[in-house]
Design an enzyme around this catalytic site. Structure first.
Site, PDB file in Angstrom:
ATOM      1  N   ARG A  61      -0.742  -4.840  -8.371  1.00 49.06           N
ATOM      2  CA  ARG A  61      -2.118  -5.335  -8.338  1.00 49.06           C
ATOM      3  C   ARG A  61      -2.603  -5.865  -9.680  1.00 49.06           C
ATOM      4  NH1 ARG A  61      -5.554  -1.683  -4.209  1.00 49.06           N
ATOM      5  NH2 ARG A  61      -6.682  -1.317  -6.115  1.00 49.06           N
ATOM      6  N   GLU A  98      -2.012   9.716  -9.714  1.00 48.42           N
ATOM      7  CA  GLU A  98      -2.692  10.820  -9.045  1.00 48.42           C
ATOM      8  C   GLU A  98      -1.909  11.304  -7.834  1.00 48.42           C
ATOM      9  OE1 GLU A  98      -4.870   6.939  -8.101  1.00 48.42           O
ATOM     10  OE2 GLU A  98      -3.813   7.833  -9.754  1.00 48.42           O
TER      11      GLU A  98
END
Length: 175
Positions: A61, A98
């Protein structure tokens, strides 16, 4: 910049890619010509005072806005990829997300010593990806003059991991 309009173009997908993650889907923003242009201009305005010579961004991204941002800043663009994707000699750094761990690589000749670099990604969460990019840039002799993001998830405190570097985000989410 109309932050409320840009926020309205970002869709949240609950429990993606795993339970408990609220994924910020920027594809509606990317599909909106005005939202896309406003995002690139806004990111460039935040970075312009840094006199950036090169933007470094990670797949996938970071590649979406990174090259357009580099053009807007009259800078070069260097891509960081996952292992085995770059065809020339590389340097590598690991990082944790995460929800997992990964590695990034840069071509070993991607930067000259002293090059003023903006580390860019679409999203700042825990800071692992950006910290790995900073490590790679600095290992190659580049100077990280700032880190710029479309979105910052401030509640995950990724900004702390990038200290003392300058960090900018166009949109911040407190929770």
């Amino acid at each position: 910049m109309d932050a409320a309009r840009l926020r309205g173009l970002i869709r949240e997908i609950p429990d993606f890619p795993q339970a408990g993650i609220g994924f910020k889907d920027i594809t509606p923003l990317m599909a909106d010509r005005e939202g896309l242009a406003e995002s690139v201009r806004g990111l460039a305005e935040l970075a312009r005072p840094l006199r950036v010579q090169c933007v470094v961004a990670a797949e996938a991204r970071g590649f979406l806005l990174g090259p357009a941002l580099a053009l807007e800043l009259a800078a070069g663009f260097v891509l960081a990829r996952k292992p085995g994707k770059l065809p020339y000699e590389t340097v590598s750094a690991g990082y944790s997300l995460e929800y997992g761990a990964s590695r990034l690589e840069l071509h070993s000749d991607a930067l000259r010593g002293g090059t003023r670099v903006l580390v860019h990604d679409d999203l700042l969460a825990t800071g692992g990806t950006a910290a790995a990019l900073c490590e790679l840039v600095e290992r190659l002799g580049g100077q990280v003059v700032g880190c710029g993001f479309l979105i910052e998830l401030a509640f995950l405190e990724g900004r702390k991991r990038l200290e003392p570097r300058e960090v900018h985000a166009l949109l911040r989410y407190a929770s």
